[in-house]
Design an enzyme around this catalytic site. Sequence first.
Site, PDB file in Angstrom:
ATOM      1  N   ARG A  55       0.571  -1.347  -0.379  1.00  0.00           N
ATOM      2  CA  ARG A  55       0.378   0.471  -0.168  1.00  0.00           C
ATOM      3  C   ARG A  55       1.209   0.955  -0.212  1.00  0.00           C
ATOM      4  NH1 ARG A  55      -2.816  -1.775   5.893  1.00  0.00           N
ATOM      5  NH2 ARG A  55      -1.566  -2.075   7.117  1.00  0.00           N
ATOM      6  N   GLU A  66      -3.261   5.651   4.216  1.00  0.00           N
ATOM      7  CA  GLU A  66      -2.738   5.561   2.987  1.00  0.00           C
ATOM      8  C   GLU A  66      -3.913   4.984   1.947  1.00  0.00           C
ATOM      9  OE1 GLU A  66       0.070   1.948   6.663  1.00  0.00           O
ATOM     10  OE2 GLU A  66      -3.232   1.772   6.432  1.00  0.00           O
ATOM     11  N   ALA A 149     -11.711  -0.968  18.926  1.00  0.00           N
ATOM     12  CA  ALA A 149     -12.346  -0.776  17.819  1.00  0.00           C
ATOM     13  C   ALA A 149     -12.334  -1.851  17.429  1.00  0.00           C
ATOM     14  CB  ALA A 149     -12.222   0.420  17.088  1.00  0.00           C
ATOM     15  N   ASP A 171      -7.103  -5.470  28.055  1.00  0.00           N
ATOM     16  CA  ASP A 171      -5.609  -3.633  27.834  1.00  0.00           C
ATOM     17  C   ASP A 171      -5.887  -3.208  29.253  1.00  0.00           C
ATOM     18  OD1 ASP A 171      -7.400  -2.424  25.181  1.00  0.00           O
ATOM     19  OD2 ASP A 171      -6.766  -0.624  26.973  1.00  0.00           O
ATOM     20  N   THR A 211      -3.402  -3.728  19.683  1.00  0.00           N
ATOM     21  CA  THR A 211      -3.197  -2.534  20.563  1.00  0.00           C
ATOM     22  C   THR A 211      -2.755  -1.897  18.942  1.00  0.00           C
ATOM     23  OG1 THR A 211      -0.868  -2.824  20.780  1.00  0.00           O
ATOM     24  CG2 THR A 211      -2.800  -3.683  22.495  1.00  0.00           C
ATOM     25  N   GLY A 236       0.660  -4.354  14.960  1.00  0.00           N
ATOM     26  CA  GLY A 236       1.773  -4.626  14.508  1.00  0.00           C
ATOM     27  C   GLY A 236       1.494  -3.583  13.113  1.00  0.00           C
ATOM     28  N   ASP A 237       1.292  -2.997  12.283  1.00  0.00           N
ATOM     29  CA  ASP A 237       0.531  -2.633  11.056  1.00  0.00           C
ATOM     30  C   ASP A 237       1.433  -1.242   9.757  1.00  0.00           C
ATOM     31  OD1 ASP A 237      -0.894  -1.074  12.001  1.00  0.00           O
ATOM     32  OD2 ASP A 237      -3.082  -1.539  11.015  1.00  0.00           O
ATOM     33  N   LYS A 241       5.669   0.318  14.131  1.00  0.00           N
ATOM     34  CA  LYS A 241       5.166   0.187  15.054  1.00  0.00           C
ATOM     35  C   LYS A 241       4.534  -1.633  15.523  1.00  0.00           C
ATOM     36  CE  LYS A 241      -0.083   1.164  15.080  1.00  0.00           C
ATOM     37  NZ  LYS A 241      -0.813   0.338  14.081  1.00  0.00           N
ATOM     38  N   SER A 302      -0.328 -10.379  10.251  1.00  0.00           N
ATOM     39  CA  SER A 302      -1.697  -9.361  10.017  1.00  0.00           C
ATOM     40  C   SER A 302      -0.942  -8.005   9.432  1.00  0.00           C
ATOM     41  CB  SER A 302      -2.780  -9.565   9.904  1.00  0.00           C
ATOM     42  OG  SER A 302      -3.674  -8.704   9.829  1.00  0.00           O
ATOM     43  N   VAL A 303      -1.441  -7.803   8.559  1.00  0.00           N
ATOM     44  CA  VAL A 303      -1.067  -5.835   8.386  1.00  0.00           C
ATOM     45  C   VAL A 303      -2.548  -5.967   7.655  1.00  0.00           C
ATOM     46  CG1 VAL A 303       1.559  -5.865   8.666  1.00  0.00           C
ATOM     47  CG2 VAL A 303       0.596  -6.408   6.390  1.00  0.00           C
TER      48      VAL A 303
HETATM   49  P1  NAD Z   1      -7.789   0.996  19.501  1.00  0.00           P
HETATM   50  O1  NAD Z   1      -7.710   2.740  19.579  1.00  0.00           O
HETATM   51  O2  NAD Z   1      -9.139   1.528  19.293  1.00  0.00           O
HETATM   52  O3  NAD Z   1      -7.753   0.055  20.651  1.00  0.00           O
HETATM   53  C1  NAD Z   1      -6.182  -0.178  20.908  1.00  0.00           C
HETATM   54  C2  NAD Z   1      -6.172   0.196  22.140  1.00  0.00           C
HETATM   55  O4  NAD Z   1      -5.194  -0.342  22.236  1.00  0.00           O
HETATM   56  C3  NAD Z   1      -6.741   0.520  23.100  1.00  0.00           C
HETATM   57  O5  NAD Z   1      -8.247   0.480  24.211  1.00  0.00           O
HETATM   58  C4  NAD Z   1      -5.490   0.893  24.024  1.00  0.00           C
HETATM   59  O6  NAD Z   1      -6.010   0.894  25.294  1.00  0.00           O
HETATM   60  C5  NAD Z   1      -5.004  -1.086  23.290  1.00  0.00           C
HETATM   61  N1  NAD Z   1      -3.533  -0.421  24.409  1.00  0.00           N
HETATM   62  C6  NAD Z   1      -2.543  -0.288  23.875  1.00  0.00           C
HETATM   63  N2  NAD Z   1      -1.147  -0.238  24.061  1.00  0.00           N
HETATM   64  C7  NAD Z   1      -1.907  -1.202  25.373  1.00  0.00           C
HETATM   65  C8  NAD Z   1      -0.787  -2.506  25.697  1.00  0.00           C
HETATM   66  N3  NAD Z   1       0.568  -2.199  25.875  1.00  0.00           N
HETATM   67  N4  NAD Z   1      -1.256  -3.917  26.167  1.00  0.00           N
HETATM   68  C9  NAD Z   1      -2.790  -4.296  25.694  1.00  0.00           C
HETATM   69  N5  NAD Z   1      -3.728  -2.573  25.243  1.00  0.00           N
HETATM   70  C10 NAD Z   1      -3.160  -1.945  25.082  1.00  0.00           C
HETATM   71  O7  NAD Z   1      -7.505   0.718  17.704  1.00  0.00           O
HETATM   72  P2  NAD Z   1      -8.614  -0.109  17.231  1.00  0.00           P
HETATM   73  O8  NAD Z   1      -9.547  -0.079  16.199  1.00  0.00           O
HETATM   74  O9  NAD Z   1      -8.851  -1.491  17.681  1.00  0.00           O
HETATM   75  O10 NAD Z   1      -7.346  -1.009  16.106  1.00  0.00           O
HETATM   76  C11 NAD Z   1      -6.352  -1.838  16.998  1.00  0.00           C
HETATM   77  C12 NAD Z   1      -5.076  -1.825  16.318  1.00  0.00           C
HETATM   78  O11 NAD Z   1      -5.202  -2.833  14.962  1.00  0.00           O
HETATM   79  C13 NAD Z   1      -4.265  -0.734  15.954  1.00  0.00           C
HETATM   80  O12 NAD Z   1      -2.461  -0.624  15.721  1.00  0.00           O
HETATM   81  C14 NAD Z   1      -4.608  -0.799  14.118  1.00  0.00           C
HETATM   82  O13 NAD Z   1      -3.761   0.200  13.413  1.00  0.00           O
HETATM   83  C15 NAD Z   1      -4.656  -2.063  13.944  1.00  0.00           C
HETATM   84  N6  NAD Z   1      -5.302  -2.297  12.686  1.00  0.00           N
HETATM   85  C16 NAD Z   1      -4.917  -3.548  12.322  1.00  0.00           C
HETATM   86  C17 NAD Z   1      -5.325  -4.183  11.331  1.00  0.00           C
HETATM   87  C18 NAD Z   1      -5.030  -5.237   9.821  1.00  0.00           C
HETATM   88  O14 NAD Z   1      -5.576  -5.714   9.068  1.00  0.00           O
HETATM   89  N7  NAD Z   1      -3.532  -5.445  10.544  1.00  0.00           N
HETATM   90  C19 NAD Z   1      -6.622  -3.670  10.655  1.00  0.00           C
HETATM   91  C20 NAD Z   1      -7.170  -2.666  11.640  1.00  0.00           C
HETATM   92  C21 NAD Z   1      -6.751  -2.447  12.157  1.00  0.00           C
END
Ligand code: NAD
Length: 351
Positions: A55, A66, A149, A171, A211, A236-237, A241, A302-303
């Site tokens: 991407r 992105e 989320a 969390d 996270t 981690g994506d 990160k 997964s990314v």
């Molecule tokens: P979000 O911000 O709604 O939730 C992240 C949660 O992680 C928060 O509640 C936070 O308090 C918690 N957190 C932070 N550090 C922590 C730790 N050390 N231990 C435990 N909990 C911790 O974000 P989201 O929308 O749920 O997305 C989560 C992650 O997934 C993001 O990094 C996002 O970029 C990634 N993501 C990846 C994909 C994929 O396809 N791989 C798709 C969507 C999102």
Amino acid sequence: MTTLTPSEKALVPFVSVDNMMKLVHHIGIEPMLRGLAEYIEADFRRWELFDKTPRVASHSAEGVIELMPTSDGEVYGFKYVNGHPKNTADGLQTVTAFGLLANVGNGYPVLLSEMTVLTALRTAATSAMVAKYLAPKGADTMAMIGNGAQSEFQSMAMKAICGIKTVRLYDTDPAATAKAARNLSGLGLDVVACTSAEESMEGAQIITTCTADKQYATILTDNMVGAGVHINAIGGDCPGKTELAPAILHRADIFVEYPEQTRIEGEIQQLDADHPVTQMWEVINGTVKGRTSPEQITLFDSVGFAIEDFSALRYVRDNINGTDLFIDLDLLADPDDPRDLFGMVQRAAPA
Ligand code: NAD
């Protein structure tokens, strides 16, 4: 009832957030996650014919924006998506998205859709589709670390597709765990709120890390991970990160979507560029083995790849047909005489 037939004005069907939520309830969350996983799996099977590229990312101090394009030769799709870990503190989503499908034959868009909700659904469906191939036999418990989320979607997909019965939530913010526990209650999962990552992993055969932090974080240290588990590493994506201690990566067999993108963005950015990884599409096609022993640690790094979004948009396009869950957008200028764009503008002058 409306149908997706070409209209005189080349209108483009648009699925709003409101209509996406209605679609989830119209189909049902678990059937929809299963349906999405089927579409994603079908597209992984024809992986080789897709136009693929890592991407296109625009990084800033706060996050990333992105574009994720792909095409199967007949249909083109892209997603716009951001990732801003600091957003939740400002009352905003970490991840928001929208996307489009177009006809390769004439370049005209055929669908525009919100993809914030759809990304959560497709990410979860992909995780569970992959876990179906890699998780240990009989896995029934998942640790869900990071209760933001994505977390309930991840939990429900693992239930709907892999049959997990228990989800153990953790969390760093107890309010996030309380929210996820509340949302998941009554949906057929045993939900256990935990106060540490270690506690959440007790008895879990699947460990999901999801996270958000723009740094090399260590959500899992080496000594926390025993033999015979499947790690579904979602958070981690992005360059810089990650969520897992590098020592775990050396003990695990690593499975990825598209290596060219994952080496930039995934956990494996912490490894040498030639560290062996397995592409999931080859496991799904049966050319390469997935889990080979009960003791093995499998890791889905997964990314999120463009083909999963393409599959998700295809699923939406097929499932809104015959419903009223979209509106027609006047997105394309389409004069009766294709060369008379200027004349069309003139004729639109106020009387
Ligand atoms: P979000 O911000 O709604 O939730 C992240 C949660 O992680 C928060 O509640 C936070 O308090 C918690 N957190 C932070 N550090 C922590 C730790 N050390 N231990 C435990 N909990 C911790 O974000 P989201 O929308 O749920 O997305 C989560 C992650 O997934 C993001 O990094 C996002 O970029 C990634 N993501 C990846 C994909 C994929 O396809 N791989 C798709 C969507 C999102």
